[in-house]
Design an enzyme around this catalytic site. Structure first.
Site, PDB file in Angstrom:
ATOM      1  CG  ASN A   8       4.695-107.461  17.431  1.00 47.18           C
ATOM      2  OD1 ASN A   8       4.885-106.618  16.500  1.00 47.18           O
ATOM      3  ND2 ASN A   8       4.252-106.870  18.691  1.00 47.18           N
ATOM      4  CE  LYS A  10       7.317-106.205  20.477  1.00 47.85           C
ATOM      5  NZ  LYS A  10       7.504-106.221  21.660  1.00 47.85           N
ATOM      6  CG  HIS A  99       2.012-104.421  21.296  1.00 48.04           C
ATOM      7  ND1 HIS A  99       2.826-103.769  22.030  1.00 48.04           N
ATOM      8  CD2 HIS A  99       2.314-105.670  21.100  1.00 48.04           C
ATOM      9  CE1 HIS A  99       3.586-104.770  22.481  1.00 48.04           C
ATOM     10  NE2 HIS A  99       3.348-105.876  21.784  1.00 48.04           N
ATOM     11  CD  GLU A 101       6.206-102.909  22.646  1.00 40.94           C
ATOM     12  OE1 GLU A 101       6.067-102.944  21.129  1.00 40.94           O
ATOM     13  OE2 GLU A 101       6.770-103.830  23.226  1.00 40.94           O
ATOM     14  CD  GLU A 176       1.836-109.486  23.587  1.00 41.37           C
ATOM     15  OE1 GLU A 176       2.682-110.330  22.996  1.00 41.37           O
ATOM     16  OE2 GLU A 176       1.637-108.420  23.003  1.00 41.37           O
ATOM     17  N   GLY A 182       9.413-108.599  26.589  1.00 42.00           N
ATOM     18  CA  GLY A 182      10.944-108.257  26.294  1.00 42.00           C
ATOM     19  C   GLY A 182      11.776-108.145  27.709  1.00 42.00           C
ATOM     20  CB  SER A 220       9.736-113.277  27.880  1.00 38.78           C
ATOM     21  OG  SER A 220      10.024-111.855  27.925  1.00 38.78           O
TER      22      SER A 220
HETATM   23  P1  PGA Z   1       8.612-110.404  23.510  1.00 40.88           P
HETATM   24  O1  PGA Z   1       7.509-109.465  22.684  1.00 40.88           O
HETATM   25  O2  PGA Z   1       8.393-111.805  22.569  1.00 40.88           O
HETATM   26  O3  PGA Z   1       9.875-109.731  22.851  1.00 40.88           O
HETATM   27  O4  PGA Z   1       8.634-110.188  25.047  1.00 40.88           O
HETATM   28  C1  PGA Z   1       5.820-109.777  22.850  1.00 40.88           C
HETATM   29  C2  PGA Z   1       5.097-108.971  22.190  1.00 40.88           C
HETATM   30  O5  PGA Z   1       5.312-107.583  22.451  1.00 40.88           O
HETATM   31  O6  PGA Z   1       4.210-109.099  21.329  1.00 40.88           O
END
Ligand code: PGA
Length: 264
Positions: A8, A10, A99, A101, A176, A182, A220
């Protein structure tokens, strides 16, 4: 058994040049042995989607979008939106939906996500549906309740689907935990395995065709912890943010899943 490792991206990378470099590096470094046991996918931002889908056409790497419009499956007066039909037309055949976000910054709720999933499936897109609890919910031990509520989007879409045979091939769930995205913090593999077992059971209770839905872990994931997650029988792959922006770390995660799942 096939596993999935999905990047992903982003709102990254900043330039088309950097996108091209990343795609070139992925293709150069990707080993041919990966393909049967680990399916790779990348989800660029809309501005790069068509170019990446064209570059990956006829490679072993799939391409997906990060979202689709809730308002219309095809065209319409929806400034700033991109429809499922437009995504499909680029040659990208998947989309991420829900997601955290998007839920946080765009206030996407149950009804919005039902519409998005209906549009995506109607246009023949596969859906990677993201669910996960906040830190506060995790601390209050509300994880499974939160996930059950979020999964009801799938229950509702399934009920109204004419052709349920698409479900087993067109749906992936990504668990997630919001607090792991992150942050470098991850739940234990035992916690993730228990949660995935619950998700799989819940999906099977909606429809038998959902019993074999792939459930990925995200938050992560990196080259160091990927082998631990891959070792769990109920972790069918990873949704990767930060570590998907470097070919070496993304492919190392994929190798970890290919090595473990390829033997099962
Ligand atoms: P990350 O993000 O691996 O940077 O923690 C995962 C995601 O948001 O899909």
């Amino acid at each position: 058994m096939q596993s999935w490792v999905i990047g992903n991206w982003k709102q990254n990378p900043a330039t088309q040049h950097a996108v091209n470099t990343l795609i070139d590096e992925l293709q150069e470094a990707m080993s041919a042995s990966l393909a049967p046991s680990c399916q790779l996918m990348v989800a660029p931002s809309f501005i790069h989607l068509a170019a990446v889908a064209a570059q990956l056409n006829e490679t072993d790497i799939l391409c997906g979008a990060q979202d689709v419009s809730a308002h219309s499956a095809s065209t319409g007066a929806y400034t700033g939106d991109v429809s499922a039909a437009q995504v499909q037309d680029t040659g990208a055949h998947w989309t991420i939906l829900g997601h955290s976000e998007r839920r946080q910054y765009h206030h996407e709720d149950h009804d919005t996500l039902v519409q998005k999933m209906n549009h995506a499936l109607h246009q023949g897109l596969g859906v990677i549906f993201c669910i996960g609890e906040s830190q506060q919910q995790y601390d209050a031990k509300e994880t499974l309740d939160v996930l059950d509520t979020q999964l009801k989007v799938i229950a509702e879409v399934t009920q109204n689907l004419d052709d349920t045979t698409v479900l087993s091939e067109k749906l992936i769930v990504a668990y997630e935990p919001v607090w792991a995205i992150g942050t470098g913090k991850v739940p234990t593999v035992v916690e993730v395995s228990d949660t995935h077992a619950h998700i799989k059971q819940t999906l099977a209770s909606y429809h038998h065709a959902l019993g074999s839905t792939a459930v990925l872990y995200g938050g992560s994931v990196n080259a160091d912890n990927a082998p631990d997650f891959a070792a769990s029988d109920v972790v069918d792959g990873a949704l990767v943010g930060g570590a998907s922006l470097k070919a070496a770390s993304f492919l190392a995660i994929a190798e970890a899943f290919a090595a473990t799942k390829g033997n099962k």
